[in-house]
Design an enzyme around this catalytic site. Structure first.
Site, PDB file in Angstrom:
ATOM      1  N   CYS A  85      -2.905  72.426   6.977  1.00  0.00           N
ATOM      2  CA  CYS A  85      -3.377  72.406   8.359  1.00  0.00           C
ATOM      3  C   CYS A  85      -2.844  71.167   9.068  1.00  0.00           C
ATOM      4  CB  CYS A  85      -4.904  72.400   8.341  1.00  0.00           C
ATOM      5  SG  CYS A  85      -5.672  71.974   9.896  1.00  0.00           S
ATOM      6  N   GLU A  86      -2.226  71.368  10.208  1.00  0.00           N
ATOM      7  CA  GLU A  86      -1.657  70.223  10.928  1.00  0.00           C
ATOM      8  C   GLU A  86      -2.728  69.335  11.553  1.00  0.00           C
ATOM      9  OE1 GLU A  86      -0.600  71.874  15.373  1.00  0.00           O
ATOM     10  OE2 GLU A  86       0.885  72.174  13.814  1.00  0.00           O
ATOM     11  N   HIS A  87      -3.955  69.818  11.669  1.00  0.00           N
ATOM     12  CA  HIS A  87      -5.015  69.023  12.293  1.00  0.00           C
ATOM     13  C   HIS A  87      -5.666  68.038  11.327  1.00  0.00           C
ATOM     14  CE1 HIS A  87      -5.300  72.711  15.077  1.00  0.00           C
ATOM     15  NE2 HIS A  87      -4.512  71.808  15.602  1.00  0.00           N
ATOM     16  N   HIS A  88      -5.769  68.410  10.040  1.00  0.00           N
ATOM     17  CA  HIS A  88      -6.457  67.555   9.077  1.00  0.00           C
ATOM     18  C   HIS A  88      -5.620  67.254   7.834  1.00  0.00           C
ATOM     19  CE1 HIS A  88      -9.613  69.782  11.334  1.00  0.00           C
ATOM     20  NE2 HIS A  88     -10.082  68.563  11.453  1.00  0.00           N
ATOM     21  N   GLN A 126      -2.609  78.674  11.356  1.00  0.00           N
ATOM     22  CA  GLN A 126      -2.452  80.066  10.932  1.00  0.00           C
ATOM     23  C   GLN A 126      -1.918  80.949  12.055  1.00  0.00           C
ATOM     24  OE1 GLN A 126      -5.891  81.679   8.953  1.00  0.00           O
ATOM     25  NE2 GLN A 126      -5.299  83.784   9.401  1.00  0.00           N
ATOM     26  N   HIS A 154      -9.551  78.113   4.880  1.00  0.00           N
ATOM     27  CA  HIS A 154      -9.147  76.782   5.332  1.00  0.00           C
ATOM     28  C   HIS A 154     -10.073  75.729   4.732  1.00  0.00           C
ATOM     29  CE1 HIS A 154      -6.480  78.221   8.714  1.00  0.00           C
ATOM     30  NE2 HIS A 154      -7.115  79.327   8.363  1.00  0.00           N
ATOM     31  N   CYS A 156     -10.275  72.767   5.640  1.00  0.00           N
ATOM     32  CA  CYS A 156     -10.840  71.944   6.709  1.00  0.00           C
ATOM     33  C   CYS A 156     -12.177  72.516   7.193  1.00  0.00           C
ATOM     34  CB  CYS A 156      -9.862  71.783   7.868  1.00  0.00           C
ATOM     35  SG  CYS A 156      -9.337  73.327   8.629  1.00  0.00           S
TER      36      CYS A 156
END
Length: 194
Positions: A85-88, A126, A154, A156
């Site tokens: 995941c690019e956010h976390h 995703q 996920h 996250c």
């Protein structure tokens, strides 16, 4: 050592230095026995996990397109993938199913899995992963329609934040006849048992 191997080693060493600093910043001792080799192992793992940045999906697809005059729909389902995941920068993983309607050409089935891996092995979300696979196949392969579904879990959402253990996310993208015909989309979903 080849030029590529030298480059990869230098890159791994630079990334490992940052992992050592992260270990220090969270309160660990990167020189203790259990962690001495961790920065380099983590750096090599990160390079492996993100190898999609160094892979060309269009080139993969173009190497295995063949003449084909049959089939109303071709489906490869349950292609497993692992991504970050690019956010976390936490893993998400699941399965992708791909359908397409040939227009005089077909693609080698293993290339579909390689294309999924190319896009999954990047920092990703995703929704974008699903769309990238669909768009690439539409661009690379003469077709009357492409559809891609992705179901993933996920970390996250499971190990931080809302901590919902049984949640999963489903995304779709499609074009061509799949965009024009809801019945065709339903047929794909039924055949994939989604």
């Amino acid at each position: 050592m080849s030029r590529k191997e030298t480059h990869d080693q230098e890159l791994a060493e630079k990334i490992a230095w940052h992992y050592r600093e992260i270990l220090r910043l969270i309160g660990e001792d990167p020189d203790r026995e259990g962690l001495v080799k961790t920065p380099m192992r983590a750096a090599k793992a990160m390079l492996d996990i993100t190898q999609g940045y160094r892979t060309d999906a269009l080139e993969i697809a173009s190497k295995a397109i063949f003449q084909h005059d049959g089939s109303q729909m071709v489906i490869v389902k349950d292609i497993e993938f692992y991504s970050m995941c690019e956010h976390h920068i936490l893993p998400f993983f699941g399965k992708v199913s791909i359908g397409y309607i040939p227009d005089g050409k077909m693609i080698g089935l293993s290339k579909l899995a390689r294309i999924v891996d190319t896009f999954a092995r990047r920092l990703q979300v995703q929704e974008r992963l699903t769309a990238q696979v669909c768009r690439l196949l539409d661009e690379a392969l003469p077709n009357k329609g492409v559809i891609v579904s992705c179901r993933a879990e996920h970390l996250c959402m499971k190990m931080r934040g809302v901590e919902k253990q049984d949640s999963s996310t489903v995304t779709f993208d499609y074009c061509g006849q799949f965009a024009d015909d809801p019945g065709l989309r339903l047929e794909f979903m039924r055949l994939c048992e989604i």
